[in-house]
Write a protein that holds these residues in place. Structure first.
Motif, PDB file in Angstrom:
ATOM      1  N   VAL A 349       0.858  -1.190   0.120  1.00 59.00           N
ATOM      2  CA  VAL A 349      -0.007   0.044  -0.060  1.00 59.00           C
ATOM      3  C   VAL A 349       0.789   1.220   0.119  1.00 59.00           C
ATOM      4  N   PHE A 350       1.857   0.990   0.716  1.00 54.55           N
ATOM      5  CA  PHE A 350       2.999   2.265   1.036  1.00 54.55           C
ATOM      6  C   PHE A 350       3.439   2.763  -0.662  1.00 54.55           C
ATOM      7  N   ARG A 351       3.938   1.576  -1.218  1.00 49.21           N
ATOM      8  CA  ARG A 351       4.551   1.652  -2.521  1.00 49.21           C
ATOM      9  C   ARG A 351       3.406   2.417  -3.683  1.00 49.21           C
ATOM     10  N   GLU A 352       2.150   2.047  -3.566  1.00 55.02           N
ATOM     11  CA  GLU A 352       1.174   2.658  -4.265  1.00 55.02           C
ATOM     12  C   GLU A 352       0.868   4.198  -3.887  1.00 55.02           C
ATOM     13  N   MET A 353       0.994   4.355  -2.550  1.00 57.05           N
ATOM     14  CA  MET A 353       1.265   5.940  -2.280  1.00 57.05           C
ATOM     15  C   MET A 353       2.441   6.629  -2.894  1.00 57.05           C
ATOM     16  N   LEU A 354       3.450   5.887  -2.815  1.00 60.25           N
ATOM     17  CA  LEU A 354       4.687   6.796  -3.473  1.00 60.25           C
ATOM     18  C   LEU A 354       4.411   7.278  -4.739  1.00 60.25           C
ATOM     19  N   GLN A 355       3.627   6.298  -5.695  1.00 61.57           N
ATOM     20  CA  GLN A 355       3.296   6.893  -7.019  1.00 61.57           C
ATOM     21  C   GLN A 355       2.720   8.218  -7.042  1.00 61.57           C
ATOM     22  N   LYS A 356       2.015   8.572  -6.085  1.00 61.04           N
ATOM     23  CA  LYS A 356       1.163   9.849  -6.179  1.00 61.04           C
ATOM     24  C   LYS A 356       2.047  10.835  -5.368  1.00 61.04           C
ATOM     25  N   LEU A 357       2.898  10.428  -4.454  1.00 60.85           N
ATOM     26  CA  LEU A 357       3.452  11.546  -3.593  1.00 60.85           C
ATOM     27  C   LEU A 357       4.872  11.963  -4.450  1.00 60.85           C
ATOM     28  N   ILE A 358       5.471  10.951  -5.353  1.00 55.71           N
ATOM     29  CA  ILE A 358       6.458  11.340  -6.111  1.00 55.71           C
ATOM     30  C   ILE A 358       6.252  11.063  -7.461  1.00 55.71           C
ATOM     31  N   PRO A 359       5.517  11.645  -8.081  1.00 53.41           N
ATOM     32  CA  PRO A 359       5.250  11.560  -9.352  1.00 53.41           C
ATOM     33  C   PRO A 359       6.496  11.600 -10.425  1.00 53.41           C
ATOM     34  N   GLY A 360       7.280  12.489 -10.208  1.00 57.31           N
ATOM     35  CA  GLY A 360       8.380  12.801 -10.977  1.00 57.31           C
ATOM     36  C   GLY A 360       9.478  13.548  -9.922  1.00 57.31           C
ATOM     37  N   THR A 361      10.371  14.535 -10.753  1.00 57.46           N
ATOM     38  CA  THR A 361      11.391  15.366  -9.955  1.00 57.46           C
ATOM     39  C   THR A 361      10.869  15.965  -8.795  1.00 57.46           C
ATOM     40  N   GLU A 362       9.545  16.262  -8.609  1.00 61.15           N
ATOM     41  CA  GLU A 362       8.972  17.195  -7.446  1.00 61.15           C
ATOM     42  C   GLU A 362       8.246  16.072  -6.644  1.00 61.15           C
ATOM     43  N   LEU A 363       8.224  16.251  -5.363  1.00 58.58           N
ATOM     44  CA  LEU A 363       7.414  15.792  -4.405  1.00 58.58           C
ATOM     45  C   LEU A 363       6.332  16.478  -4.246  1.00 58.58           C
ATOM     46  N   VAL A 364       5.089  16.004  -3.958  1.00 58.30           N
ATOM     47  CA  VAL A 364       4.010  16.544  -3.589  1.00 58.30           C
ATOM     48  C   VAL A 364       3.926  16.476  -1.902  1.00 58.30           C
ATOM     49  N   GLY A 365       4.175  17.808  -1.527  1.00 58.90           N
ATOM     50  CA  GLY A 365       4.352  18.222   0.006  1.00 58.90           C
ATOM     51  C   GLY A 365       5.922  18.600   0.264  1.00 58.90           C
ATOM     52  N   GLY A 366       6.860  18.564  -0.898  1.00 59.82           N
ATOM     53  CA  GLY A 366       8.046  18.945  -0.574  1.00 59.82           C
ATOM     54  C   GLY A 366       8.956  18.358   0.312  1.00 59.82           C
ATOM     55  N   PRO A 367      10.022  18.867   0.967  1.00 58.95           N
ATOM     56  CA  PRO A 367      10.793  18.351   2.038  1.00 58.95           C
ATOM     57  C   PRO A 367      10.257  17.524   3.195  1.00 58.95           C
ATOM     58  N   GLU A 368       9.418  18.297   3.436  1.00 57.84           N
ATOM     59  CA  GLU A 368       8.532  17.562   4.874  1.00 57.84           C
ATOM     60  C   GLU A 368       7.854  16.289   4.487  1.00 57.84           C
ATOM     61  N   MET A 369       7.393  16.106   3.306  1.00 52.20           N
ATOM     62  CA  MET A 369       6.919  15.020   2.750  1.00 52.20           C
ATOM     63  C   MET A 369       8.091  13.685   2.475  1.00 52.20           C
ATOM     64  N   ALA A 370       9.101  14.366   2.025  1.00 55.24           N
ATOM     65  CA  ALA A 370      10.217  13.482   2.026  1.00 55.24           C
ATOM     66  C   ALA A 370      10.700  12.984   3.335  1.00 55.24           C
ATOM     67  N   GLU A 371      10.616  13.775   4.210  1.00 53.15           N
ATOM     68  CA  GLU A 371      10.866  13.205   5.485  1.00 53.15           C
ATOM     69  C   GLU A 371       9.859  12.111   6.455  1.00 53.15           C
ATOM     70  N   ALA A 372       8.815  12.659   6.007  1.00 51.17           N
ATOM     71  CA  ALA A 372       7.576  11.800   6.322  1.00 51.17           C
ATOM     72  C   ALA A 372       7.595  10.376   5.607  1.00 51.17           C
ATOM     73  N   ILE A 373       8.001  10.386   4.559  1.00 49.96           N
ATOM     74  CA  ILE A 373       8.346   8.955   3.774  1.00 49.96           C
ATOM     75  C   ILE A 373       9.214   8.181   4.256  1.00 49.96           C
TER      76      ILE A 373
END
Length: 576
Positions: A349-373
């Protein structure tokens, strides 16, 4: 203004009062006293007359001002945790906007939820502002916490200086709200959003119309202590609003309301799992959530407001509200709560979420999302501490597969507090492995990808690195290597020979060559220079434009091709 020859400021520490300072008027004395209140160990402050003989035994008439820190549980409201170090606001206006208001939302969440008000309402309503300033020791405690966080590190500055600056901001906000209190403004609820905007714009009289609009909106919304009513009203106004500046201001109110858990819960409805709730929140933020339009036909139903905000999100009209929703996704993702009822399903399920959170070279949610991931992955692999975070970083990368997504994750993580403090060397190690060690483009992007897509992918990584927070020397090292790999790929693969094939019509060859110089295909550098040299060689031919359209019979098509070709040349930077 009450004036005295001199006033003394007392602080209470460990049960004893002591003189801490002095002032000549009550206003400055109160302000200084509240600054003392923010200091560690201070349990209370007083402003007293200088004539007081015994500071430990004053009569009621001697005490001009007093504030005590609550010691029991009772109605005490704790200041919230901020998370990452809040950005330093250099100007009071920054407190009204995104990052500043987000910090205020986190600090005062418990107070705001209890009182049924938003930060924007408080900062634009003098009575609510005063109530918040006078509530227990909440404000001094919050100021002290922020000042301490922002003063960390070599360039953080002095905590006391920062604390004084923050108190100065509070006073400016309060004074501006007091000045606006007497202004006659329309009621948006009674007069309508667009009529109110027009009237405010005509009668601003020196004050910013946007500020007065927020004051007017706050007057109507502050009376609604039900969070959903507050949210639904703001969204309704936004749907009807015909002014982009006013809509941007309404976005503040809506984003504030979306920071309230009750509003989000009502918007979400029943969810089977945390993962389902987070995916639904992301759909809401993108404006793609499916809404039952039949239920939305009843204005009393939640779906009516959900449909309105869905459309606004889809049109990208509420950027700050989208950030507020994604901030909740980020905070919940970082928590230790299980994503799914069945623990074994969580990695998938988490891998499926990563498809939405990291669609390309930009993260949805930025640095804080990278930290949360990264934190979530450490929970999944069940490894704690610094070692667990490093292992989590390494194990996220294979799940991303695409090199652009990997670059986006690593560079966003580098820009986070976690990346700067603990994972810096780990991130550098992975960047080297992904983009410095490879000796060819084919080692970065799998060989089954078409040549133009490979170049676009490496170019997107080039730009992401160029726009990152990496040190300049490191950016240069990585981007230069990528540019050299692209140039080698073009030469070894005879890409330009295939593009500039003499058997093809000249206009097709010319457009393909110019496309090689588009910013998204190749960055400005060694690789694009190879294509540019061929294009310039063609352009210098005496009858180039005639030859370019020689095989086109229709005069109208000839003109269109020439026009389009010049547009592409302009876009590729051939005309400066």
């Amino acid at each position: 203004m009450r004036r005295n020859k001199n006033l003394e400021i007392l602080t209470l520490r460990e049960g004893s009062w002591a003189i801490e300072g002095a002032a000549r008027d009550i206003e400055s004395a109160e302000k200084t006293a509240m600054q003392f209140m923010a200091r560690p160990g201070v349990m209370g402050v007083r402003v007293v007359k200088e004539s007081l003989k015994d500071i430990r035994n004053p009569s009621p008439g001697d005490i001009l001002f007093e504030k005590l820190r609550a010691t029991g549980n009772g109605d005490q409201i704790a200041v919230g945790e901020i998370g990452n170090t809040p950005p330093v606001c250099e100007d009071v206006e920054e407190l009204f906007q995104g990052a500043g208001r987000k910090t205020i939302n986190r600090l005062f969440r418990a107070y705001l939820d209890k009182q049924g008000v938003t930060p924007t309402e408080v900062m634009h309503n003098a009575r609510e502002m005063k109530r918040a300033m006078d509530f227990q020791s909440m404000l001094p405690s919050a100021v002290a916490r922020v000042a301490q966080l922002q003063s960390r590190g070599e360039d953080g500055g002095d905590t006391g200086t920062r604390r004084d600056a923050l108190f100065g901001f509070v006073e400016k906000i309060s004074e501006r709200a007091r000045n606006a209190e007497s202004k006659k403004l329309p009621s948006i609820e009674k007069d309508g959003i667009n009529e109110s905007i027009e009237r405010i714009n005509k009668s601003a009289n020196g004050e910013a119309p946007g500020y007065l609009f927020r004051v007017a909106a706050s007057r109507d919304l502050v009376g609604k202590r039900n969070w959903w009513d507050k949210f639904a009203t703001s969204v309704g106004w936004a749907e009807e609003c015909e002014s982009d500046p006013a809509l941007a201001n309404l976005d503040w109110f809506i984003s504030d309301a979306l920071s309230n858990a009750e509003v989000l819960q009502d918007l979400l409805g029943e969810q089977e799992s945390l993962a389902g709730a987070l995916i639904t929140l992301m759909e809401i933020a993108d404006g793609v959530r499916e809404i039952d339009e039949e239920k939305a036909g009843n204005p009393e139903n939640v779906e009516a407001t959900a449909l309105k905000i869905n459309k606004l999100f889809r049109k990208a009209k509420l950027p700050e509200s989208k950030l507020a929703v994604m901030d909740r996704v980020c905070r919940q993702l970082q928590s230790s709560g299980a994503l799914t009822k069945d623990k074994e399903d969580e990695p998938k399920v988490f891998r499926e979420m990563l498809q939405k959170l990291i669609p390309g070279t930009e993260l949805v949610g930025g640095p804080e999302m990278a930290e949360a991931i990264t934190h979530r992955q450490s929970h999944i692999i069940n490894k704690g501490g610094e070692g667990g975070l490093k292992a989590a970083t390494a194990s996220v990368l294979p799940a991303l597969r695409d090199p652009g997504r990997k670059a986006g994750y690593l560079l966003a993580l580098f820009e986070s507090d976690l990346g700067r403090s603990i994972l810096k060397d780990e991130i550098e190690h992975h960047l080297n492995g992904l983009f410095m060690t490879p000796a060819s483009v084919n080692q970065i992007v799998r060989s089954s990808v078409a040549p133009n897509k490979k170049m676009e992918k490496v170019t997107s990584i080039f730009y992401r690195i160029q726009n990152s927070n990496l040190p300049d020397a490191r950016k240069q090292q990585l981007t230069q290597h990528l540019d050299e790999l692209l140039a080698t790929y073009i030469v070894d693969g005879r890409i330009l020979d295939r593009v500039d094939d003499p058997d093809k019509p000249l206009h097709i060859r010319a457009f393909m060559l110019v496309s090689m110089c588009q910013p998204e295909m190749l960055p400005d550098g060694k690789a694009s220079k190879l294509a540019r040299e061929i294009i310039v060689k063609h352009l210098r031919r005496p009858n180039f434009e005639t030859e370019l359209v020689a095989q086109i019979a229709d005069p109208t098509k000839k003109e269109k091709i020439l026009r389009d070709f010049h547009v592409q040349l302009q876009r590729s930077g051939f005309f400066g």
